[in-house]
Design a protein around this motif. Structure first.
Motif, PDB file in Angstrom:
ATOM      1  N   GLY A  15       0.924  -1.200   0.042  1.00 38.53           N
ATOM      2  CA  GLY A  15       0.047   0.147  -0.082  1.00 38.53           C
ATOM      3  C   GLY A  15       0.884   1.288  -0.259  1.00 38.53           C
ATOM      4  N   ALA A  16       2.268   1.183   0.311  1.00 42.15           N
ATOM      5  CA  ALA A  16       2.881   2.483   0.214  1.00 42.15           C
ATOM      6  C   ALA A  16       3.124   2.802  -1.198  1.00 42.15           C
ATOM      7  CB  ALA A  16       4.262   2.128   0.823  1.00 42.15           C
ATOM      8  N   LYS A  17       3.019   4.276  -1.329  1.00 43.21           N
ATOM      9  CA  LYS A  17       3.157   4.684  -2.636  1.00 43.21           C
ATOM     10  C   LYS A  17       4.665   4.776  -3.133  1.00 43.21           C
ATOM     11  CE  LYS A  17      -1.283   7.269  -2.939  1.00 43.21           C
ATOM     12  NZ  LYS A  17      -1.894   8.500  -3.291  1.00 43.21           N
ATOM     13  N   SER A  18       5.224   5.479  -2.147  1.00 43.13           N
ATOM     14  CA  SER A  18       6.896   5.617  -2.307  1.00 43.13           C
ATOM     15  C   SER A  18       7.708   4.382  -2.248  1.00 43.13           C
ATOM     16  CB  SER A  18       7.362   6.692  -1.476  1.00 43.13           C
ATOM     17  OG  SER A  18       7.591   6.191  -0.242  1.00 43.13           O
ATOM     18  N   ARG A  19       8.953   4.293  -3.079  1.00 43.27           N
ATOM     19  CA  ARG A  19       9.820   3.151  -2.751  1.00 43.27           C
ATOM     20  C   ARG A  19      10.491   3.372  -1.358  1.00 43.27           C
ATOM     21  NH1 ARG A  19      15.334   2.726  -3.779  1.00 43.27           N
ATOM     22  NH2 ARG A  19      15.520   4.746  -4.306  1.00 43.27           N
ATOM     23  N   SER A  20      10.567   2.363  -0.806  1.00 45.44           N
ATOM     24  CA  SER A  20      11.140   2.078   0.515  1.00 45.44           C
ATOM     25  C   SER A  20      12.738   1.907   0.503  1.00 45.44           C
ATOM     26  CB  SER A  20      10.760   1.117   1.568  1.00 45.44           C
ATOM     27  OG  SER A  20       9.049   1.001   1.579  1.00 45.44           O
ATOM     28  N   LEU A  21      13.432   2.562   1.361  1.00 50.42           N
ATOM     29  CA  LEU A  21      14.763   2.109   1.507  1.00 50.42           C
ATOM     30  C   LEU A  21      15.097   0.898   2.120  1.00 50.42           C
ATOM     31  CD1 LEU A  21      16.205   5.555   2.646  1.00 50.42           C
ATOM     32  CD2 LEU A  21      16.280   4.453   0.473  1.00 50.42           C
ATOM     33  N   GLU A  22      16.199   0.144   1.913  1.00 48.08           N
ATOM     34  CA  GLU A  22      16.362  -1.209   2.485  1.00 48.08           C
ATOM     35  C   GLU A  22      16.901  -1.163   3.907  1.00 48.08           C
ATOM     36  OE1 GLU A  22      18.129  -5.715   1.173  1.00 48.08           O
ATOM     37  OE2 GLU A  22      17.338  -4.094  -0.484  1.00 48.08           O
ATOM     38  N   PHE A  23      17.067  -1.855   4.764  1.00 45.79           N
ATOM     39  CA  PHE A  23      17.771  -1.620   5.936  1.00 45.79           C
ATOM     40  C   PHE A  23      19.095  -2.285   5.951  1.00 45.79           C
ATOM     41  CE2 PHE A  23      13.875  -1.851   8.977  1.00 45.79           C
ATOM     42  CZ  PHE A  23      13.393  -0.796   8.644  1.00 45.79           C
ATOM     43  N   THR A  24      19.925  -1.560   6.692  1.00 41.12           N
ATOM     44  CA  THR A  24      21.272  -2.321   7.095  1.00 41.12           C
ATOM     45  C   THR A  24      21.256  -3.189   8.154  1.00 41.12           C
ATOM     46  OG1 THR A  24      21.891  -0.369   8.540  1.00 41.12           O
ATOM     47  CG2 THR A  24      22.355  -0.221   6.088  1.00 41.12           C
ATOM     48  N   ALA A  25      22.353  -3.866   8.472  1.00 43.52           N
ATOM     49  CA  ALA A  25      22.277  -4.751   9.582  1.00 43.52           C
ATOM     50  C   ALA A  25      21.885  -3.945  10.810  1.00 43.52           C
ATOM     51  CB  ALA A  25      23.771  -5.426   9.659  1.00 43.52           C
ATOM     52  N   GLY A  26      22.638  -2.616  10.924  1.00 45.54           N
ATOM     53  CA  GLY A  26      22.687  -1.858  11.877  1.00 45.54           C
ATOM     54  C   GLY A  26      21.223  -1.322  12.230  1.00 45.54           C
ATOM     55  N   ASP A  27      20.614  -0.940  11.216  1.00 45.81           N
ATOM     56  CA  ASP A  27      19.116  -0.735  11.411  1.00 45.81           C
ATOM     57  C   ASP A  27      18.408  -1.924  11.997  1.00 45.81           C
ATOM     58  OD1 ASP A  27      19.495   1.640   9.966  1.00 45.81           O
ATOM     59  OD2 ASP A  27      19.435   0.753   8.088  1.00 45.81           O
ATOM     60  N   CYS A  28      18.502  -3.154  11.714  1.00 41.46           N
ATOM     61  CA  CYS A  28      17.698  -4.208  12.186  1.00 41.46           C
ATOM     62  C   CYS A  28      18.132  -4.345  13.621  1.00 41.46           C
ATOM     63  CB  CYS A  28      18.207  -5.220  11.176  1.00 41.46           C
ATOM     64  SG  CYS A  28      17.504  -5.462   9.622  1.00 41.46           S
ATOM     65  N   PHE A  29      19.503  -4.129  13.753  1.00 42.71           N
ATOM     66  CA  PHE A  29      19.837  -4.284  15.337  1.00 42.71           C
ATOM     67  C   PHE A  29      19.305  -3.469  16.164  1.00 42.71           C
ATOM     68  CE2 PHE A  29      22.732  -2.934  18.681  1.00 42.71           C
ATOM     69  CZ  PHE A  29      22.709  -4.213  19.373  1.00 42.71           C
ATOM     70  N   GLN A  30      18.917  -2.038  15.693  1.00 44.79           N
ATOM     71  CA  GLN A  30      18.069  -1.049  16.462  1.00 44.79           C
ATOM     72  C   GLN A  30      16.893  -1.633  16.718  1.00 44.79           C
ATOM     73  OE1 GLN A  30      19.483   2.077  17.670  1.00 44.79           O
ATOM     74  NE2 GLN A  30      17.556   1.985  18.711  1.00 44.79           N
ATOM     75  N   LEU A  31      16.124  -2.281  15.830  1.00 43.05           N
ATOM     76  CA  LEU A  31      14.866  -2.563  15.755  1.00 43.05           C
ATOM     77  C   LEU A  31      14.736  -3.678  17.228  1.00 43.05           C
ATOM     78  CD1 LEU A  31      13.379  -2.280  12.402  1.00 43.05           C
ATOM     79  CD2 LEU A  31      12.505  -1.155  14.398  1.00 43.05           C
ATOM     80  N   GLY A  32      15.780  -4.511  16.907  1.00 42.00           N
ATOM     81  CA  GLY A  32      16.109  -5.691  17.900  1.00 42.00           C
ATOM     82  C   GLY A  32      16.303  -5.312  19.240  1.00 42.00           C
ATOM     83  N   TYR A  33      16.957  -4.090  19.279  1.00 39.73           N
ATOM     84  CA  TYR A  33      17.358  -3.582  20.681  1.00 39.73           C
ATOM     85  C   TYR A  33      16.227  -2.895  21.371  1.00 39.73           C
ATOM     86  CZ  TYR A  33      19.230   0.171  23.880  1.00 39.73           C
ATOM     87  OH  TYR A  33      19.448   1.010  24.851  1.00 39.73           O
ATOM     88  N   GLN A  34      15.174  -2.327  20.439  1.00 40.73           N
ATOM     89  CA  GLN A  34      14.197  -1.576  20.876  1.00 40.73           C
ATOM     90  C   GLN A  34      13.024  -2.603  21.435  1.00 40.73           C
ATOM     91  OE1 GLN A  34      14.006   1.486  21.560  1.00 40.73           O
ATOM     92  NE2 GLN A  34      11.772   1.297  22.408  1.00 40.73           N
ATOM     93  N   ALA A  35      12.958  -4.047  20.661  1.00 43.76           N
ATOM     94  CA  ALA A  35      11.921  -4.752  21.073  1.00 43.76           C
ATOM     95  C   ALA A  35      12.367  -5.687  22.349  1.00 43.76           C
ATOM     96  CB  ALA A  35      12.122  -6.010  19.807  1.00 43.76           C
ATOM     97  N   VAL A  36      13.598  -5.671  22.375  1.00 41.22           N
ATOM     98  CA  VAL A  36      14.152  -6.228  23.892  1.00 41.22           C
ATOM     99  C   VAL A  36      13.835  -5.372  24.923  1.00 41.22           C
ATOM    100  CG1 VAL A  36      16.209  -6.392  25.408  1.00 41.22           C
ATOM    101  CG2 VAL A  36      16.195  -7.360  23.105  1.00 41.22           C
ATOM    102  N   ALA A  37      14.095  -3.815  24.717  1.00 42.90           N
ATOM    103  CA  ALA A  37      13.581  -2.739  25.813  1.00 42.90           C
ATOM    104  C   ALA A  37      12.016  -3.008  26.089  1.00 42.90           C
ATOM    105  CB  ALA A  37      13.790  -1.407  25.235  1.00 42.90           C
ATOM    106  N   LEU A  38      11.427  -3.468  25.145  1.00 42.13           N
ATOM    107  CA  LEU A  38       9.777  -3.537  25.340  1.00 42.13           C
ATOM    108  C   LEU A  38       9.398  -4.918  25.752  1.00 42.13           C
ATOM    109  CD1 LEU A  38       8.628  -2.100  21.968  1.00 42.13           C
ATOM    110  CD2 LEU A  38       8.445  -0.896  24.250  1.00 42.13           C
ATOM    111  N   GLU A  39      10.440  -5.771  26.062  1.00 44.05           N
ATOM    112  CA  GLU A  39      10.378  -7.105  26.750  1.00 44.05           C
ATOM    113  C   GLU A  39       9.547  -8.101  25.745  1.00 44.05           C
ATOM    114  OE1 GLU A  39       8.580  -7.223  30.473  1.00 44.05           O
ATOM    115  OE2 GLU A  39      10.368  -5.834  31.354  1.00 44.05           O
ATOM    116  N   ASP A  40       9.758  -7.622  24.323  1.00 45.64           N
ATOM    117  CA  ASP A  40       9.060  -8.448  23.431  1.00 45.64           C
ATOM    118  C   ASP A  40      10.313  -9.327  22.809  1.00 45.64           C
ATOM    119  OD1 ASP A  40       7.758  -9.805  21.279  1.00 45.64           O
ATOM    120  OD2 ASP A  40       6.884  -7.784  20.319  1.00 45.64           O
ATOM    121  N   TYR A  41      10.701 -10.340  23.264  1.00 44.48           N
ATOM    122  CA  TYR A  41      11.845 -11.112  23.106  1.00 44.48           C
ATOM    123  C   TYR A  41      11.704 -11.898  21.727  1.00 44.48           C
ATOM    124  CZ  TYR A  41      12.606  -9.587  27.712  1.00 44.48           C
ATOM    125  OH  TYR A  41      13.081  -8.859  28.946  1.00 44.48           O
ATOM    126  N   LYS A  42      10.342 -12.447  21.608  1.00 41.32           N
ATOM    127  CA  LYS A  42      10.259 -13.313  20.379  1.00 41.32           C
ATOM    128  C   LYS A  42      10.695 -12.272  18.929  1.00 41.32           C
ATOM    129  CE  LYS A  42       6.777 -16.546  22.026  1.00 41.32           C
ATOM    130  NZ  LYS A  42       5.420 -16.938  22.025  1.00 41.32           N
TER     131      LYS A  42
END
Length: 551
Positions: A160-187
């Protein structure tokens, strides 16, 4: 990325160990001149080391510059579509917060650091750590609500997004993993950390630190009671980083727990691939019973239906829908005789409907223009204290516009009065709301329940009789207003308005009117609210994890 953050290269210090401290008068003897060749050799080595460090620094800075350019060039193609794409929005926040700080650290010793400081202190807007955390949390919220695959998001794919999305780097993925840990969403954290590992292996210039990823993966395994796997990952970590500051203590702790629990900690199988473990326990809340989402499912009425409706799933019977109609109506108002209003009935009990083409594009742009400089973080009313406060279950900014601000605002209030037949003299001010990255408002009521504090009792007004929502924009994906107890979903349509009664005829609140604003998956959602009868600041009797109300 393996960044050098201590590149203070003092050339004098670099070479001091090979520079003589006393006058030797080497020119006076050939024997002494021979020793200068040794000096020359050491200088060559020192310069080679210096150039290697500088080259790595320049390589890192050049890579970061390319990341900033990718964001800017993509945005230039269509700025509005770019900013309303949550993946792009998250990456923009991350680039200008964490990645910009990293850039500063890398070049802090360079002679050009003054030039960077000029950018940092030029009055430009930079997001902070809270913005980055909020953007990451919003993306995780979208993933949970709309069941988006981690690898799909990492590739920049949003339906549904109209614009082209950029792709994540490993560092971007790690940031989201880090935030999920902070939210205690370990899965969820495991998914992003494994994606980070996979992308790290394919990156020529590393954007994340493998030991850090492994440390967090071990932590998540431990939190999910797979102690054996936590030990295995920690040993892998120590194999590549023997001097890691926490790994040895973590390993001792994990082994101690395993010895205490004996064979109960999933010792029946030593998983080689943690994703297999994740898959097996995905459908069970056994190991996730204290997570934020598990609490919401348990305590918020119809929370599962809320998410289903947000995803567009059909939960209402066709028999119920067969009684619904679309019609032209005047509501017995003479002013509407020549131009009846298009009404779409969405529910009979409670009564919920939409009125189409009730606000012009010109008024829409005017309201946005007036509200934009007044937008502030939306608040909710604490049901115990009555104090207004921000909450994670309501993410948006809003502004309140009085009728006297502009004649067209007064006209918008008059439209509500003409169509509904309700008196607007005691209605709230027009409440303009703009939803940001993954902006939402979880299931809540638009009335004060018995026993709850009223933050606006001093105004002498009663509960909200009804709610009217103008939609000032279409939304590419997500952003619906949903009623999870009755299975109604209202998709934002520019120029239309949603309307429903909050109270029954006896004045009691109708618990079936619990409703929510689904997270905006792609696009920008503008929605002015007008609540009849109670001129207060409270679309706030929310049912969120900070303020649980049950039937």
């Amino acid at each position: 990325m393996k960044y050098h953050t201590t590149l203070v290269i003092n050339v004098t210090f670099l070479f001091s160990y090979i520079c003589p401290l006393a006058k030797t008068e080497v020119y006076t003897a050939i024997a002494d001149l021979g020793q200068l060749l040794d000096t020359d050799r050491e200088i060559i080595k020192a310069l080679e080391n210096y150039l290697a460090i500088e080259q790595e620094r320049i390589t890192n800075v050049r890579w970061l510059k390319e990341q900033f350019e990718k964001v800017y060039k993509t945005a230039n193609q269509d700025e509005e579509s770019f900013l309303t794409n949550p993946i792009n929005a998250f990456l923009l926040v991350k680039r200008l917060s964490e990645d910009w700080q990293t850039t500063n650290r890398i070049i802090e010793a360079a002679t050009s650091k003054v030039m960077v400081q000029n950018v940092s202190y030029s009055g430009l807007l930079f997001p902070d750590r809270e913005d980055l955390s909020g953007a990451a949390t919003a993306l995780l919220r979208l993933q949970d609500t709309y069941l988006l695959e981690t690898s799909q998001l990492a590739r920049g794919e949003i339906e549904g997004a109209k614009s082209r999305s950029l792709e994540f780097t490993a560092g971007d993925c790690f940031q989201l993993g880090y935030q999920a840990v902070a939210l205690e969403d370990y899965k969820r954290a495991i998914q992003w950390l494994e994606e980070a590992l996979d992308r790290l292996e394919r990156e020529e210039l590393k954007s994340a630190n493998k030991p850090s990823i492994l440390e967090f993966l071990a932590h998540c395994a431990f939190k999910l009671n797979n102690v054996k796997h936590a030990i295995k990952i920690t040993r892998q970590l120590l194999a590549i980083a023997p001097t890691h500051p926490r790994a040895h203590d973590n390993l001792l702790h994990y082994e101690s727990v395993l010895n205490t629990k004996g064979d109960t900690a999933f010792s029946e199988e030593d998983y080689d691939d943690y994703s297999a473990y994740y898959s097996e326990y995905e459908e069970s809340d056994e190991h996730d019973s204290h997570s934020l989402r598990a609490l919401k499912r348990a305590l918020i009425p119809a929370f599962d239906n809320y998410e289903k409706l947000c995803r567009g799933e059909h939960i209402r019977s066709y028999l119920e829908e067969s009684r619904l109609k679309c019609r032209y109506t005047t509501n017995n108002n003479n002013y509407l005789l020549l131009q009846p209003v298009k009404q779409e009935i969405l529910s009979l009990d409670p009564f919920i409907c939409m009125f189409h083409d009730v606000i012009s594009d010109k008024d829409i742009e005017l309201f946005k223009q007036i509200a934009l400089p007044l937008l502030e973080r939306a608040t909710v009313t604490n049901p115990k204290s009555g104090v207004l406060e921000t909450a994670t279950y309501r993410v948006s900014k809003s502004a309140w516009l009085k009728d006297v601000v502009h004649p067209r605002i007064a006209h918008a209030s008059q439209v509500v009065k003409d169509i509904t037949g309700l008196e607007t003299s005691t209605a709230e001010e027009l409440h303009i709301i703009n939803y940001g990255i993954g902006g939402h408002y979880e299931p809540h009521y638009d009335f004060k329940k018995k026993g709850e504090a009223d933050g606006f009792a001093h105004l002498g007004t009663g509960n909200r009789i009804a709610t009217w929502i103008y939609y000032l924009s279409d939304v590419d994906a997500g952003g619906a207003t949903v009623f999870p107890k009755v299975g109604v979903s209202v998709k934002p349509r520019k120029g239309s308005a949603a309307f429903w009664y909050n109270l029954r005829q006896n004045g009691e609140g109708d618990l079936n009117t619990i409703h929510a604003a689904c997270p905006v998956l792609s696009g920008s959602k503008w929605a002015p609210f007008s609540e009849e009868s109670n001129p207060t600041d409270s679309d706030d009797q929310a049912i969120g994890i900070e303020s649980i109300h049950t039937d």
